[in-house]
Design a protein around this motif. Structure first.
Motif, PDB file in Angstrom:
ATOM      1  N   VAL A  17       0.833  -1.203   0.000  1.00  0.00           N
ATOM      2  CA  VAL A  17       0.000   0.000   0.000  1.00  0.00           C
ATOM      3  C   VAL A  17       0.871   1.258   0.000  1.00  0.00           C
ATOM      4  CG1 VAL A  17      -1.766   1.206   1.342  1.00  0.00           C
ATOM      5  CG2 VAL A  17      -1.681  -1.271   1.385  1.00  0.00           C
ATOM      6  N   PHE A  18       0.480   2.247  -0.776  1.00  0.00           N
ATOM      7  CA  PHE A  18       1.110   3.581  -0.754  1.00  0.00           C
ATOM      8  C   PHE A  18       0.005   4.608  -0.562  1.00  0.00           C
ATOM      9  CE2 PHE A  18       5.540   3.177  -2.353  1.00  0.00           C
ATOM     10  CZ  PHE A  18       5.554   1.827  -2.659  1.00  0.00           C
ATOM     11  N   ALA A  19       0.336   5.728   0.093  1.00  0.00           N
ATOM     12  CA  ALA A  19      -0.662   6.788   0.284  1.00  0.00           C
ATOM     13  C   ALA A  19       0.015   8.148   0.286  1.00  0.00           C
ATOM     14  CB  ALA A  19      -1.382   6.570   1.624  1.00  0.00           C
ATOM     15  N   GLN A  23      -0.360  11.955  -8.588  1.00  0.00           N
ATOM     16  CA  GLN A  23       0.879  11.157  -8.367  1.00  0.00           C
ATOM     17  C   GLN A  23       0.673   9.725  -8.827  1.00  0.00           C
ATOM     18  OE1 GLN A  23       3.685  12.321  -6.995  1.00  0.00           O
ATOM     19  NE2 GLN A  23       3.371  13.214  -4.980  1.00  0.00           N
ATOM     20  N   THR A  24      -0.493   9.188  -8.488  1.00  0.00           N
ATOM     21  CA  THR A  24      -0.811   7.793  -8.837  1.00  0.00           C
ATOM     22  C   THR A  24      -0.792   7.624 -10.351  1.00  0.00           C
ATOM     23  OG1 THR A  24      -2.253   7.741  -6.906  1.00  0.00           O
ATOM     24  CG2 THR A  24      -2.510   5.941  -8.487  1.00  0.00           C
ATOM     25  N   VAL A  39      -6.893   3.545  -5.677  1.00  0.00           N
ATOM     26  CA  VAL A  39      -7.990   3.323  -4.718  1.00  0.00           C
ATOM     27  C   VAL A  39      -8.836   4.596  -4.688  1.00  0.00           C
ATOM     28  CG1 VAL A  39      -8.503   3.079  -2.245  1.00  0.00           C
ATOM     29  CG2 VAL A  39      -6.714   1.686  -3.290  1.00  0.00           C
ATOM     30  N   SER A  40     -10.147   4.444  -4.810  1.00  0.00           N
ATOM     31  CA  SER A  40     -11.003   5.637  -4.860  1.00  0.00           C
ATOM     32  C   SER A  40     -11.769   5.875  -3.561  1.00  0.00           C
ATOM     33  CB  SER A  40     -11.981   5.548  -6.024  1.00  0.00           C
ATOM     34  OG  SER A  40     -12.664   4.311  -5.970  1.00  0.00           O
ATOM     35  N   SER A  41     -11.919   4.841  -2.736  1.00  0.00           N
ATOM     36  CA  SER A  41     -12.588   5.074  -1.452  1.00  0.00           C
ATOM     37  C   SER A  41     -12.049   4.132  -0.382  1.00  0.00           C
ATOM     38  CB  SER A  41     -14.108   4.891  -1.576  1.00  0.00           C
ATOM     39  OG  SER A  41     -14.413   3.538  -1.789  1.00  0.00           O
ATOM     40  N   VAL A  42     -12.105   4.613   0.870  1.00  0.00           N
ATOM     41  CA  VAL A  42     -11.678   3.796   2.009  1.00  0.00           C
ATOM     42  C   VAL A  42     -12.802   3.797   3.037  1.00  0.00           C
ATOM     43  CG1 VAL A  42     -10.032   3.555   3.900  1.00  0.00           C
ATOM     44  CG2 VAL A  42      -9.238   4.304   1.691  1.00  0.00           C
ATOM     45  N   ASN A  43     -13.235   2.640   3.402  1.00  0.00           N
ATOM     46  CA  ASN A  43     -14.340   2.473   4.355  1.00  0.00           C
ATOM     47  C   ASN A  43     -15.506   3.417   4.032  1.00  0.00           C
ATOM     48  OD1 ASN A  43     -12.615   0.658   5.435  1.00  0.00           O
ATOM     49  ND2 ASN A  43     -12.683   1.422   7.518  1.00  0.00           N
ATOM     50  N   GLY A  44     -15.812   3.482   2.731  1.00  0.00           N
ATOM     51  CA  GLY A  44     -16.977   4.254   2.291  1.00  0.00           C
ATOM     52  C   GLY A  44     -16.711   5.737   2.092  1.00  0.00           C
ATOM     53  N   THR A  45     -15.509   6.220   2.455  1.00  0.00           N
ATOM     54  CA  THR A  45     -15.203   7.648   2.288  1.00  0.00           C
ATOM     55  C   THR A  45     -14.341   7.846   1.037  1.00  0.00           C
ATOM     56  OG1 THR A  45     -15.219   7.905   4.672  1.00  0.00           O
ATOM     57  CG2 THR A  45     -14.100   9.642   3.422  1.00  0.00           C
ATOM     58  N   ILE A  63      -4.373   7.108  -2.714  1.00  0.00           N
ATOM     59  CA  ILE A  63      -3.918   5.786  -2.251  1.00  0.00           C
ATOM     60  C   ILE A  63      -3.789   4.890  -3.486  1.00  0.00           C
ATOM     61  CG2 ILE A  63      -4.539   3.710  -0.926  1.00  0.00           C
ATOM     62  CD1 ILE A  63      -6.114   5.486   0.989  1.00  0.00           C
ATOM     63  N   PHE A  64      -2.723   4.110  -3.519  1.00  0.00           N
ATOM     64  CA  PHE A  64      -2.669   3.056  -4.546  1.00  0.00           C
ATOM     65  C   PHE A  64      -2.034   1.808  -3.960  1.00  0.00           C
ATOM     66  CE2 PHE A  64       1.142   5.698  -5.409  1.00  0.00           C
ATOM     67  CZ  PHE A  64       2.158   4.759  -5.470  1.00  0.00           C
TER      68      PHE A  64
END
Ligand SMILES: Cc1ncc(COP(=O)(O)O)c(C=O)c1O
Length: 315
Positions: free
Chosen positions: A202-204, A281-282, A265-271, A253-254
Protein backbone atom coordinates in the motif's frame (compact mmCIF):
# COMPACT_ATOMS: atom_id res chain seq x y z
CA UNK A 1 -3.88 -18.57 -28.30
CA UNK A 2 -0.84 -17.63 -30.34
CA UNK A 3 -0.11 -19.97 -33.21
CA UNK A 4 2.89 -21.73 -31.76
CA UNK A 5 1.78 -25.30 -32.18
CA UNK A 6 0.53 -25.34 -28.58
CA UNK A 7 -1.16 -28.50 -27.33
CA UNK A 8 -4.82 -27.47 -26.60
CA UNK A 9 -4.58 -29.27 -23.24
CA UNK A 10 -2.31 -26.37 -22.15
CA UNK A 11 -4.83 -23.67 -23.12
CA UNK A 12 -5.55 -22.80 -19.48
CA UNK A 13 -2.03 -23.13 -18.21
CA UNK A 14 0.74 -25.49 -17.27
CA UNK A 15 2.19 -26.88 -14.08
CA UNK A 16 5.45 -28.49 -13.00
CA UNK A 17 4.89 -31.34 -10.58
CA UNK A 18 7.31 -34.12 -9.73
CA UNK A 19 9.66 -33.18 -12.54
CA UNK A 20 7.00 -33.17 -15.25
CA UNK A 21 5.14 -30.37 -17.00
CA UNK A 22 1.42 -31.15 -17.21
CA UNK A 23 -1.74 -29.23 -18.17
CA UNK A 24 -2.71 -27.10 -15.16
CA UNK A 25 -6.08 -28.77 -14.67
CA UNK A 26 -4.28 -32.09 -14.15
CA UNK A 27 -1.81 -30.81 -11.53
CA UNK A 28 -2.24 -32.35 -8.06
CA UNK A 29 -0.43 -32.08 -4.74
CA UNK A 30 -0.09 -35.09 -2.41
CA UNK A 31 -2.58 -34.92 0.47
CA UNK A 32 0.14 -35.46 3.08
CA UNK A 33 2.41 -32.62 1.90
CA UNK A 34 2.75 -30.14 4.78
CA UNK A 35 2.48 -27.35 2.25
CA UNK A 36 -1.18 -28.36 2.19
CA UNK A 37 -1.68 -29.65 5.75
CA UNK A 38 0.26 -26.87 7.54
CA UNK A 39 0.60 -23.97 5.07
CA UNK A 40 4.28 -24.84 5.35
CA UNK A 41 5.42 -23.43 2.05
CA UNK A 42 6.76 -20.38 0.32
CA UNK A 43 6.27 -19.08 -3.15
CA UNK A 44 7.21 -16.44 -5.63
CA UNK A 45 4.87 -14.96 -8.22
CA UNK A 46 6.43 -13.57 -11.38
CA UNK A 47 4.70 -11.75 -14.20
CA UNK A 48 5.27 -12.20 -17.89
CA UNK A 49 4.16 -9.23 -19.97
CA UNK A 50 4.32 -9.06 -23.75
CA UNK A 51 6.55 -12.10 -23.83
CA UNK A 52 9.06 -11.06 -21.15
CA UNK A 53 9.50 -12.01 -17.50
CA UNK A 54 9.72 -9.03 -15.15
CA UNK A 55 12.63 -8.95 -12.67
CA UNK A 56 13.04 -12.70 -12.92
CA UNK A 57 16.45 -12.69 -11.31
CA UNK A 58 15.23 -10.56 -8.37
CA UNK A 59 12.29 -12.92 -7.88
CA UNK A 60 14.65 -15.90 -7.79
CA UNK A 61 16.77 -14.12 -5.15
CA UNK A 62 13.68 -13.49 -3.01
CA UNK A 63 12.55 -17.12 -3.47
CA UNK A 64 15.93 -18.27 -2.23
CA UNK A 65 15.64 -15.93 0.77
CA UNK A 66 12.18 -17.34 1.67
CA UNK A 67 13.47 -20.90 1.43
CA UNK A 68 16.42 -20.12 3.68
CA UNK A 69 14.26 -18.30 6.23
CA UNK A 70 11.98 -21.35 6.43
CA UNK A 71 15.11 -23.47 6.86
CA UNK A 72 14.26 -25.60 3.88
CA UNK A 73 16.72 -27.38 1.63
CA UNK A 74 17.94 -25.30 -1.31
CA UNK A 75 19.10 -28.36 -3.25
CA UNK A 76 15.77 -28.98 -5.09
CA UNK A 77 15.86 -25.41 -6.38
CA UNK A 78 19.15 -24.96 -8.18
CA UNK A 79 18.86 -21.58 -9.85
CA UNK A 80 19.47 -22.92 -13.36
CA UNK A 81 16.73 -25.55 -12.92
CA UNK A 82 14.16 -23.05 -11.63
CA UNK A 83 14.97 -20.74 -14.55
CA UNK A 84 14.59 -23.55 -17.05
CA UNK A 85 11.25 -24.63 -15.54
CA UNK A 86 9.95 -21.04 -15.59
CA UNK A 87 10.72 -20.71 -19.31
CA UNK A 88 9.38 -24.17 -20.14
CA UNK A 89 6.10 -23.55 -18.31
CA UNK A 90 5.36 -20.40 -20.30
CA UNK A 91 6.57 -21.99 -23.54
CA UNK A 92 4.24 -24.96 -22.95
CA UNK A 93 1.16 -22.71 -23.02
CA UNK A 94 2.52 -19.97 -25.27
CA UNK A 95 1.05 -17.09 -23.23
CA UNK A 96 2.42 -13.61 -23.96
CA UNK A 97 0.99 -12.29 -20.66
CA UNK A 98 1.22 -14.75 -17.83
CA UNK A 99 1.33 -15.32 -14.11
CA UNK A 100 4.00 -17.78 -13.01
CA UNK A 101 4.16 -19.12 -9.48
CA UNK A 102 7.12 -21.12 -8.17
CA UNK A 103 6.54 -22.94 -4.90
CA UNK A 104 8.56 -24.82 -2.32
CA UNK A 105 6.60 -27.01 0.10
CA UNK A 106 7.90 -28.75 3.20
CA UNK A 107 6.97 -32.15 1.79
CA UNK A 108 6.08 -34.87 4.31
CA UNK A 109 7.90 -36.82 6.99
CA UNK A 110 7.74 -40.63 7.01
CA UNK A 111 4.32 -41.96 8.08
CA UNK A 112 4.17 -41.97 11.89
CA UNK A 113 6.64 -39.11 12.31
CA UNK A 114 5.94 -35.43 12.98
CA UNK A 115 9.57 -34.40 12.63
CA UNK A 116 9.79 -31.70 9.98
CA UNK A 117 13.51 -32.23 9.69
CA UNK A 118 12.74 -35.56 8.02
CA UNK A 119 10.69 -33.98 5.21
CA UNK A 120 11.96 -33.89 1.65
CA UNK A 121 11.14 -30.38 0.50
CA UNK A 122 9.41 -30.25 -2.88
CA UNK A 123 9.58 -27.75 -5.73
CA UNK A 124 6.47 -27.18 -7.82
CA UNK A 125 5.33 -24.41 -10.16
CA UNK A 126 2.54 -23.32 -12.46
CA UNK A 127 1.72 -20.82 -15.18
CA UNK A 128 -1.68 -19.29 -15.87
CA UNK A 129 -2.90 -16.36 -17.96
CA UNK A 130 -1.97 -12.98 -16.42
CA UNK A 131 -4.17 -12.19 -13.41
CA UNK A 132 -5.31 -8.75 -12.22
CA UNK A 133 -6.12 -7.65 -8.65
CA UNK A 134 -8.11 -5.02 -10.58
CA UNK A 135 -8.33 -5.09 -14.37
CA UNK A 136 -7.48 -1.97 -16.45
CA UNK A 137 -11.15 -0.91 -16.59
CA UNK A 138 -11.47 -1.07 -12.82
CA UNK A 139 -8.17 0.81 -12.53
CA UNK A 140 -9.76 3.80 -14.30
CA UNK A 141 -12.29 4.26 -11.50
CA UNK A 142 -10.24 2.86 -8.62
CA UNK A 143 -10.94 0.21 -6.02
CA UNK A 144 -13.07 0.51 -2.92
CA UNK A 145 -10.86 -0.43 0.02
CA UNK A 146 -11.94 -1.74 3.39
CA UNK A 147 -9.60 -1.30 6.35
CA UNK A 148 -10.30 -4.10 8.73
CA UNK A 149 -9.62 -4.03 12.46
CA UNK A 150 -8.51 -7.62 11.99
CA UNK A 151 -4.77 -7.93 12.70
CA UNK A 152 -2.37 -9.29 10.09
CA UNK A 153 -0.49 -12.32 11.46
CA UNK A 154 2.24 -10.55 13.48
CA UNK A 155 5.82 -10.46 12.27
CA UNK A 156 6.80 -11.95 15.64
CA UNK A 157 4.83 -15.08 14.70
CA UNK A 158 5.33 -15.47 10.97
CA UNK A 159 8.11 -13.67 9.11
CA UNK A 160 6.45 -11.30 6.61
CA UNK A 161 9.61 -11.31 4.47
CA UNK A 162 8.86 -14.93 3.62
CA UNK A 163 6.34 -14.96 0.78
CA UNK A 164 4.04 -17.47 2.41
CA UNK A 165 0.47 -18.74 2.27
CA UNK A 166 -0.81 -17.59 5.68
CA UNK A 167 -3.86 -15.93 4.22
CA UNK A 168 -6.79 -16.83 6.54
CA UNK A 169 -6.61 -13.34 8.05
CA UNK A 170 -6.76 -11.79 4.56
CA UNK A 171 -9.55 -14.09 3.48
CA UNK A 172 -11.77 -13.38 6.49
CA UNK A 173 -10.96 -9.69 5.96
CA UNK A 174 -11.99 -10.00 2.32
CA UNK A 175 -15.36 -11.44 3.29
CA UNK A 176 -15.76 -8.51 5.69
CA UNK A 177 -14.85 -6.13 2.83
CA UNK A 178 -17.41 -7.67 0.48
CA UNK A 179 -20.10 -7.40 3.18
CA UNK A 180 -19.24 -3.70 3.42
CA UNK A 181 -19.52 -3.18 -0.33
CA UNK A 182 -15.75 -2.89 -0.83
CA UNK A 183 -13.53 -4.63 -3.38
CA UNK A 184 -10.63 -5.58 -1.17
CA UNK A 185 -9.12 -5.26 2.28
CA UNK A 186 -6.04 -4.00 4.11
CA UNK A 187 -5.11 -5.29 7.57
CA UNK A 188 -3.41 -3.47 10.43
CA UNK A 189 -0.71 -4.63 12.85
CA UNK A 190 -1.09 -5.02 16.63
CA UNK A 191 -0.43 -1.28 17.09
CA UNK A 192 -3.10 -0.25 14.61
CA UNK A 193 -0.70 0.55 11.78
CA UNK A 194 -1.52 -0.32 8.19
CA UNK A 195 0.35 -3.37 6.84
CA UNK A 196 -0.72 -4.88 3.49
CA UNK A 197 -3.57 -6.65 1.74
CA UNK A 198 -4.18 -9.97 -0.04
CA UNK A 199 -1.40 -9.88 -2.59
CA UNK A 200 -0.43 -6.20 -2.48
CA UNK A 201 1.45 -3.42 -0.69
CA UNK A 202 0.00 0.00 0.00
CA UNK A 203 1.11 3.58 -0.75
CA UNK A 204 -0.66 6.79 0.28
CA UNK A 205 -0.18 10.51 -0.18
CA UNK A 206 -0.64 12.03 3.30
CA UNK A 207 0.11 15.69 4.09
CA UNK A 208 1.54 16.06 0.58
CA UNK A 209 4.11 13.23 0.84
CA UNK A 210 4.04 9.75 -0.61
CA UNK A 211 4.25 7.21 2.21
CA UNK A 212 4.30 3.46 2.58
CA UNK A 213 4.40 1.17 5.63
CA UNK A 214 7.90 0.33 6.82
CA UNK A 215 7.25 -2.95 8.64
CA UNK A 216 4.90 -5.89 9.08
CA UNK A 217 4.62 -6.57 5.36
CA UNK A 218 6.32 -8.30 2.43
CA UNK A 219 8.89 -6.19 0.61
CA UNK A 220 6.88 -6.55 -2.60
CA UNK A 221 8.71 -6.51 -5.91
CA UNK A 222 6.30 -3.90 -7.25
CA UNK A 223 6.79 -1.84 -4.08
CA UNK A 224 10.55 -1.96 -4.70
CA UNK A 225 9.95 -1.04 -8.34
CA UNK A 226 7.81 1.96 -7.35
CA UNK A 227 10.54 3.16 -4.98
CA UNK A 228 13.05 3.03 -7.84
CA UNK A 229 10.61 4.74 -10.18
CA UNK A 230 9.95 7.49 -7.64
CA UNK A 231 13.65 8.08 -7.26
CA UNK A 232 13.91 8.56 -11.05
CA UNK A 233 10.88 10.85 -10.99
CA UNK A 234 12.29 12.84 -8.04
CA UNK A 235 9.33 11.88 -5.86
CA UNK A 236 10.34 11.33 -2.22
CA UNK A 237 8.86 8.24 -0.54
CA UNK A 238 8.66 8.06 3.24
CA UNK A 239 8.73 4.56 4.78
CA UNK A 240 7.07 4.75 8.19
CA UNK A 241 4.27 3.51 10.41
CA UNK A 242 0.92 4.74 9.13
CA UNK A 243 -1.94 4.60 11.59
CA UNK A 244 -5.47 3.75 10.52
CA UNK A 245 -6.55 7.32 11.40
CA UNK A 246 -3.82 8.97 9.29
CA UNK A 247 -4.46 6.61 6.41
CA UNK A 248 -8.09 7.77 6.33
CA UNK A 249 -6.82 11.32 5.66
CA UNK A 250 -4.85 10.33 2.54
CA UNK A 251 -5.46 12.40 -0.58
CA UNK A 252 -4.31 9.52 -2.82
CA UNK A 253 -3.92 5.79 -2.25
CA UNK A 254 -2.67 3.06 -4.55
CA UNK A 255 -1.84 -0.62 -4.20
CA UNK A 256 1.19 -2.32 -5.74
CA UNK A 257 1.25 -5.91 -6.93
CA UNK A 258 2.69 -8.26 -9.51
CA UNK A 259 -0.94 -9.01 -10.37
CA UNK A 260 -1.76 -5.66 -11.94
CA UNK A 261 1.01 -3.18 -11.18
CA UNK A 262 -0.22 0.10 -9.70
CA UNK A 263 -3.87 -0.04 -8.62
CA UNK A 264 -5.64 3.23 -7.71
CA UNK A 265 -7.99 3.32 -4.72
CA UNK A 266 -11.00 5.64 -4.86
CA UNK A 267 -12.59 5.07 -1.45
CA UNK A 268 -11.68 3.80 2.01
CA UNK A 269 -14.34 2.47 4.35
CA UNK A 270 -16.98 4.25 2.29
CA UNK A 271 -15.20 7.65 2.29
CA UNK A 272 -13.97 9.08 -1.00
CA UNK A 273 -10.20 9.43 -1.27
CA UNK A 274 -9.16 12.93 -2.46
CA UNK A 275 -11.43 14.06 -5.27
CA UNK A 276 -12.47 10.47 -5.98
CA UNK A 277 -10.75 9.87 -9.30
CA UNK A 278 -7.21 8.66 -9.90
CA UNK A 279 -4.83 11.08 -8.16
CA UNK A 280 -2.08 12.98 -9.97
CA UNK A 281 0.88 11.16 -8.37
CA UNK A 282 -0.81 7.79 -8.84
CA UNK A 283 -1.49 8.50 -12.50
CA UNK A 284 2.11 9.56 -13.09
CA UNK A 285 3.59 6.48 -11.40
CA UNK A 286 1.08 4.17 -13.12
CA UNK A 287 1.92 5.64 -16.51
CA UNK A 288 5.64 5.51 -15.95
CA UNK A 289 5.50 1.90 -14.71
CA UNK A 290 3.66 0.58 -17.78
CA UNK A 291 5.56 2.78 -20.20
CA UNK A 292 8.87 1.44 -18.95
CA UNK A 293 7.62 -2.13 -18.88
CA UNK A 294 6.43 -1.91 -22.47
CA UNK A 295 9.98 -0.82 -23.34
CA UNK A 296 11.40 -3.98 -21.84
CA UNK A 297 12.45 -2.54 -18.46
CA UNK A 298 13.86 -5.35 -16.26
CA UNK A 299 12.57 -7.74 -18.92
CA UNK A 300 13.89 -11.18 -19.77
CA UNK A 301 12.34 -12.54 -22.96
CA UNK A 302 10.65 -15.91 -22.62
CA UNK A 303 12.34 -18.53 -24.77
CA UNK A 304 9.22 -19.84 -26.48
CA UNK A 305 11.21 -22.40 -28.40
CA UNK A 306 12.24 -23.86 -25.03
CA UNK A 307 10.33 -27.09 -25.46
CA UNK A 308 10.58 -29.06 -22.28
CA UNK A 309 11.84 -32.56 -22.38
CA UNK A 310 9.65 -32.95 -19.31
CA UNK A 311 6.34 -31.98 -20.96
CA UNK A 312 3.87 -34.80 -20.67
CA UNK A 313 1.92 -35.33 -23.89
CA UNK A 314 -1.84 -35.10 -23.51
CA UNK A 315 -3.94 -37.94 -24.93
C1 LIG B 1 1.17 -10.55 1.36
C2 LIG B 1 1.67 -9.87 0.11
N1 LIG B 1 2.09 -8.59 0.19
C3 LIG B 1 2.53 -7.94 -0.91
C4 LIG B 1 2.53 -8.55 -2.15
C5 LIG B 1 3.01 -7.79 -3.35
O1 LIG B 1 4.25 -8.28 -3.78
P1 LIG B 1 4.73 -8.21 -5.27
O2 LIG B 1 4.80 -6.77 -5.65
O3 LIG B 1 6.05 -8.87 -5.26
O4 LIG B 1 3.71 -8.94 -6.10
C6 LIG B 1 2.14 -9.88 -2.26
C7 LIG B 1 2.15 -10.57 -3.54
O5 LIG B 1 1.58 -11.63 -3.71
C8 LIG B 1 1.69 -10.56 -1.10
O6 LIG B 1 1.29 -11.84 -1.14
Amino acid sequence: MPDRGIDPAFEKGSAYVDGTIVPIEEAKVPLLDWGFLRSDACQETISVWDGSFFRLSDHLDRFHRSIQRLRMDTAPVERADVLRVAHELVAACGFRDAYVQIIMTRGRPPIGSRDLRLCSNRFQAFCMPYMWVADPKKQETGMALHISRRVRVPAQSVDPLVKHYHWLDFEMGLLEAYENGADTVVLSDLNGNITEGPGFNVFAVIDGSLRTPSSGMLDGMTRRTVMELCSELNVAVVEENISFERFLKASEIFLTTTAGGIIPVSSVNGTTVGSGGVGEQTRRIHHSYWHKRSNGWYGEPVVYTHKASSVRKSH
